[in-house]
Design an enzyme around this catalytic site. Sequence first.
Site, mmCIF file in Angstrom:
data_model
loop_
_atom_site.group_PDB
_atom_site.id
_atom_site.type_symbol
_atom_site.label_atom_id
_atom_site.label_comp_id
_atom_site.label_asym_id
_atom_site.label_seq_id
_atom_site.Cartn_x
_atom_site.Cartn_y
_atom_site.Cartn_z
ATOM 1 N N GLY A 14 0.829 -1.202 0.000
ATOM 2 C CA GLY A 14 0.000 0.000 0.000
ATOM 3 C C GLY A 14 0.863 1.252 0.000
ATOM 4 N N ARG A 17 0.251 5.747 -1.685
ATOM 5 C CA ARG A 17 -0.473 6.927 -1.195
ATOM 6 C C ARG A 17 -0.597 6.896 0.322
ATOM 7 N NH1 ARG A 17 -6.356 7.261 -2.399
ATOM 8 N NH2 ARG A 17 -5.545 8.634 -4.021
ATOM 9 N N VAL A 74 -2.578 -8.498 -1.783
ATOM 10 C CA VAL A 74 -1.882 -9.071 -0.627
ATOM 11 C C VAL A 74 -2.633 -10.236 -0.006
ATOM 12 C CG1 VAL A 74 -0.646 -6.938 -0.061
ATOM 13 C CG2 VAL A 74 -2.905 -7.367 0.961
ATOM 14 N N ASN A 100 1.563 -2.140 5.255
ATOM 15 C CA ASN A 100 0.753 -0.935 5.408
ATOM 16 C C ASN A 100 -0.586 -1.026 4.688
ATOM 17 O OD1 ASN A 100 0.362 2.147 5.748
ATOM 18 N ND2 ASN A 100 0.306 1.849 3.526
ATOM 19 N N SER A 153 -3.409 -0.104 14.546
ATOM 20 C CA SER A 153 -4.215 1.097 14.779
ATOM 21 C C SER A 153 -4.551 1.199 16.261
ATOM 22 C CB SER A 153 -5.517 1.020 13.969
ATOM 23 O OG SER A 153 -6.440 2.004 14.379
ATOM 24 N N TYR A 167 -12.729 -3.566 11.060
ATOM 25 C CA TYR A 167 -11.384 -2.994 10.966
ATOM 26 C C TYR A 167 -10.648 -3.154 12.296
ATOM 27 C CZ TYR A 167 -7.759 0.613 10.556
ATOM 28 O OH TYR A 167 -6.563 1.294 10.547
ATOM 29 N N ALA A 169 -11.180 -5.284 14.671
ATOM 30 C CA ALA A 169 -10.880 -6.696 14.915
ATOM 31 C C ALA A 169 -9.670 -7.152 14.109
ATOM 32 C CB ALA A 169 -12.098 -7.550 14.570
ATOM 33 N N LYS A 171 -7.187 -5.331 13.075
ATOM 34 C CA LYS A 171 -5.970 -4.699 13.590
ATOM 35 C C LYS A 171 -5.572 -5.280 14.948
ATOM 36 C CE LYS A 171 -5.089 -1.925 10.176
ATOM 37 N NZ LYS A 171 -3.855 -2.119 9.368
#
Length: 260
Positions: A14, A17, A74, A100, A153, A167, A169, A171
Site C-alpha cells: 500500500g 499513497r 496481498v 501498510n 491502529s 477494521y 478486529a 488490527k
Amino acid sequence: MDLNLRDKVALVTGGSRGLGRAICLGLAAEGARVAIHYYRDLDQGIDLVAEAAELAKVLRAGHGVATTAVPGNVAKADDVREMFRQTEAALGPIDILVNNAGIWPTAYVREMTEDQWNATIAVNLTGPFLTCREAVRRWLDAGRKGRIVNITSQAAFHGSTTGHAHYAASKAGLVTFSISLAREVASQGIYVNCVAPGMMTTEMAREALEKGQEEYLKRIPLRRIADPAEVACAVVFLASDRASYITGATIDVTGGMLMR
C-alpha cells in the site's frame, strides 16, 4: 543519527499513497531501495498505477535510490510470491517488509454483511500473514536477518464506535499475530514490530475528518491530526538497526489517544 539503511531493500505494501507514501519517502531519505506496492482494486476510481510510478520517480530524483513499483493482491498467496519475486529481481534481496496496505470500510455490526467482514479480514490480517510468511521463509532459507513493521491502529485497543468493528478486529488480530511471530523468529535475527497510528490526514480518513474532525480532536490530547510523515518516522526507526533491542512491540503514534 545514522540509521544504517543505505542500500537496504524495503517492500512497502500500500505504498503509493497516504501513510504508505510517507513511509516510502522516509525510507528513501535514509538511502533505502524501495519497492512501492499497489493494488488498483483497493481504491476504485483512483489510478494507483500512475501514483506508484510517479512516486518512484520522486524517490529516484529526490534521493537517488533505486526503486520499483510492484502490483498485487496481498490477500492472495500467488500474488504475494510474485510481489517478492519482482522486488528482488529489481532491487535485490529484501531486508525490510512494511505491511501498510489496508481498508477501512464503514458498516455497523447489525448491518454488516459477511462479504464486508471477510474482505476486511482478508486485506488487513490475512494479507500481513501471507507477506510475513513469505518474508520469513526467504530469510530463514537464506540464513538472512530481516525486519518487519506491521501497521496496526489505536482501534486495535479501543475498538470502534463509528462502524469499524471489522477494521478494529483485524488490527487487534494483527497485533497478536505480530507478537507470536516475533517470538518464533527472534532467535534467528528477525524483528517484528507494530506501529499504531491514530487519525492522520490521509485519503482514507478524509471523509471521516470532514464529518467529525472536532469529535476526533476531543479524543487526542495533542489536539491535532497527525501528518503521515510523523507516523512514518516511527516506522523507519523500527526498520533500522537503531531498534536493535525492540521486537514484539507496538509503538503508539496517536497524539496521546492510546497512551499504552
